[in-house]
Write a protein that holds these residues in place. Sequence first.
Motif, PDB file in Angstrom:
ATOM      1  N   GLN A   1       0.832  -1.187   0.000  1.00  0.00           N
ATOM      2  CA  GLN A   1       0.000   0.000   0.000  1.00  0.00           C
ATOM      3  C   GLN A   1       0.872   1.244   0.000  1.00  0.00           C
ATOM      4  N   VAL A   2       0.364   2.251  -0.673  1.00  0.00           N
ATOM      5  CA  VAL A   2       1.031   3.546  -0.706  1.00  0.00           C
ATOM      6  C   VAL A   2       0.026   4.589  -0.238  1.00  0.00           C
ATOM      7  N   GLN A   3       0.437   5.410   0.673  1.00  0.00           N
ATOM      8  CA  GLN A   3      -0.419   6.500   1.137  1.00  0.00           C
ATOM      9  C   GLN A   3       0.095   7.811   0.544  1.00  0.00           C
ATOM     10  N   LEU A   4      -0.834   8.609   0.068  1.00  0.00           N
ATOM     11  CA  LEU A   4      -0.492   9.895  -0.550  1.00  0.00           C
ATOM     12  C   LEU A   4      -1.218  11.012   0.187  1.00  0.00           C
ATOM     13  N   VAL A   5      -0.491  12.055   0.500  1.00  0.00           N
ATOM     14  CA  VAL A   5      -1.077  13.193   1.201  1.00  0.00           C
ATOM     15  C   VAL A   5      -0.703  14.470   0.468  1.00  0.00           C
ATOM     16  N   SER A  21       2.072  20.007  -3.005  1.00  0.00           N
ATOM     17  CA  SER A  21       2.995  18.921  -2.699  1.00  0.00           C
ATOM     18  C   SER A  21       2.198  17.645  -2.475  1.00  0.00           C
ATOM     19  N   CYS A  22       2.837  16.525  -2.763  1.00  0.00           N
ATOM     20  CA  CYS A  22       2.228  15.220  -2.526  1.00  0.00           C
ATOM     21  C   CYS A  22       3.299  14.334  -1.906  1.00  0.00           C
ATOM     22  N   ALA A  23       3.104  13.978  -0.661  1.00  0.00           N
ATOM     23  CA  ALA A  23       4.058  13.148   0.057  1.00  0.00           C
ATOM     24  C   ALA A  23       3.563  11.714   0.072  1.00  0.00           C
ATOM     25  N   ALA A  24       4.455  10.805  -0.317  1.00  0.00           N
ATOM     26  CA  ALA A  24       4.113   9.386  -0.368  1.00  0.00           C
ATOM     27  C   ALA A  24       4.763   8.659   0.804  1.00  0.00           C
ATOM     28  N   SER A  25       4.055   7.672   1.318  1.00  0.00           N
ATOM     29  CA  SER A  25       4.600   6.833   2.379  1.00  0.00           C
ATOM     30  C   SER A  25       4.096   5.410   2.164  1.00  0.00           C
ATOM     31  N   ASP A  73      10.974  14.568  -6.141  1.00  0.00           N
ATOM     32  CA  ASP A  73      12.201  14.321  -5.391  1.00  0.00           C
ATOM     33  C   ASP A  73      12.043  12.933  -4.795  1.00  0.00           C
ATOM     34  N   ASN A  74      12.609  11.944  -5.453  1.00  0.00           N
ATOM     35  CA  ASN A  74      12.419  10.560  -5.015  1.00  0.00           C
ATOM     36  C   ASN A  74      13.075  10.287  -3.663  1.00  0.00           C
ATOM     37  N   ALA A  75      14.102  11.021  -3.342  1.00  0.00           N
ATOM     38  CA  ALA A  75      14.735  10.840  -2.038  1.00  0.00           C
ATOM     39  C   ALA A  75      13.790  11.248  -0.913  1.00  0.00           C
ATOM     40  N   LYS A  76      12.892  12.175  -1.209  1.00  0.00           N
ATOM     41  CA  LYS A  76      11.922  12.640  -0.219  1.00  0.00           C
ATOM     42  C   LYS A  76      10.540  12.041  -0.449  1.00  0.00           C
ATOM     43  N   ASN A  77      10.416  11.201  -1.465  1.00  0.00           N
ATOM     44  CA  ASN A  77       9.113  10.608  -1.804  1.00  0.00           C
ATOM     45  C   ASN A  77       8.039  11.673  -1.959  1.00  0.00           C
ATOM     46  N   THR A  78       8.382  12.727  -2.642  1.00  0.00           N
ATOM     47  CA  THR A  78       7.475  13.868  -2.771  1.00  0.00           C
ATOM     48  C   THR A  78       7.425  14.340  -4.223  1.00  0.00           C
ATOM     49  N   SER A 103       0.722   7.115 -17.788  1.00  0.00           N
ATOM     50  CA  SER A 103      -0.530   7.224 -18.528  1.00  0.00           C
ATOM     51  C   SER A 103      -1.321   8.439 -18.080  1.00  0.00           C
ATOM     52  N   ARG A 104      -2.255   8.851 -18.944  1.00  0.00           N
ATOM     53  CA  ARG A 104      -3.220   9.886 -18.593  1.00  0.00           C
ATOM     54  C   ARG A 104      -4.505   9.278 -18.036  1.00  0.00           C
ATOM     55  N   ARG A 105      -4.645   7.991 -18.165  1.00  0.00           N
ATOM     56  CA  ARG A 105      -5.898   7.324 -17.801  1.00  0.00           C
ATOM     57  C   ARG A 105      -5.986   7.133 -16.308  1.00  0.00           C
ATOM     58  N   ARG A 106      -6.995   7.703 -15.689  1.00  0.00           N
ATOM     59  CA  ARG A 106      -7.066   7.642 -14.225  1.00  0.00           C
ATOM     60  C   ARG A 106      -7.271   6.227 -13.708  1.00  0.00           C
ATOM     61  N   GLU A 107      -7.887   5.359 -14.527  1.00  0.00           N
ATOM     62  CA  GLU A 107      -8.120   3.988 -14.056  1.00  0.00           C
ATOM     63  C   GLU A 107      -6.832   3.191 -13.923  1.00  0.00           C
ATOM     64  N   LEU A 108      -5.736   3.696 -14.464  1.00  0.00           N
ATOM     65  CA  LEU A 108      -4.450   2.997 -14.355  1.00  0.00           C
ATOM     66  C   LEU A 108      -3.653   3.430 -13.137  1.00  0.00           C
ATOM     67  N   TYR A 109      -4.200   4.350 -12.363  1.00  0.00           N
ATOM     68  CA  TYR A 109      -3.528   4.786 -11.144  1.00  0.00           C
ATOM     69  C   TYR A 109      -4.122   4.022  -9.957  1.00  0.00           C
ATOM     70  N   ASP A 110      -3.245   3.452  -9.161  1.00  0.00           N
ATOM     71  CA  ASP A 110      -3.673   2.550  -8.102  1.00  0.00           C
ATOM     72  C   ASP A 110      -3.926   3.240  -6.769  1.00  0.00           C
ATOM     73  N   TYR A 111      -3.233   4.323  -6.527  1.00  0.00           N
ATOM     74  CA  TYR A 111      -3.314   4.975  -5.227  1.00  0.00           C
ATOM     75  C   TYR A 111      -3.630   6.456  -5.423  1.00  0.00           C
ATOM     76  N   TRP A 112      -4.462   6.952  -4.511  1.00  0.00           N
ATOM     77  CA  TRP A 112      -4.925   8.338  -4.612  1.00  0.00           C
ATOM     78  C   TRP A 112      -4.839   9.026  -3.265  1.00  0.00           C
ATOM     79  N   GLY A 113      -4.554  10.316  -3.312  1.00  0.00           N
ATOM     80  CA  GLY A 113      -4.638  11.112  -2.101  1.00  0.00           C
ATOM     81  C   GLY A 113      -6.060  11.575  -1.865  1.00  0.00           C
ATOM     82  N   GLN A 114      -6.236  12.326  -0.786  1.00  0.00           N
ATOM     83  CA  GLN A 114      -7.584  12.769  -0.405  1.00  0.00           C
ATOM     84  C   GLN A 114      -7.980  14.051  -1.115  1.00  0.00           C
TER      85      GLN A 114
END
Length: 122
Positions: A1-5, A21-25, A73-78, A103-114
């Motif tokens: 699982q990936v959480q996005l904020v 900004s979008c921070a991933a964890s 910035d992959n080192a910061k997951n952001t 992709s541009r297709r939203r159905e191909l994205y697995d994780y979403w922020g709020q």
Amino acid sequence: QVQLVESGGGFVQAGGSLRLSCAASGRTGSTYTMGWFRQAPGKEREFVVAISWSGDSTDYADSVKGRFTISRDNAKNTVYLQMNSLKPEDTAVYYCAAGLRYSRRRELYDYWGQGTQVTVSS
């Protein structure tokens, strides 16, 4: 699982700027493409921009090309979205998303922020 904020949304006058900004964890070890989508009231969620894992490839919707810039910035997951020359029609909830395919297709994205609200006044 990936959480996005997401963060950085707000209220701005037309012509102004905002930086999202979008921070991933979580399980961030995979090579995710990151995308930004937006949804205005009464409209479908639409693609804004995507960036590949390496950052070498970006794809912008015509409506934001030349005004918005995505970076990561992959080192910061952001991931960042610099939005300049904002227009009232940019008003929407902005969502960050992660997917394994570029992709541009939203159905191909697995994780979403709020989502984070961006409001641009005229």
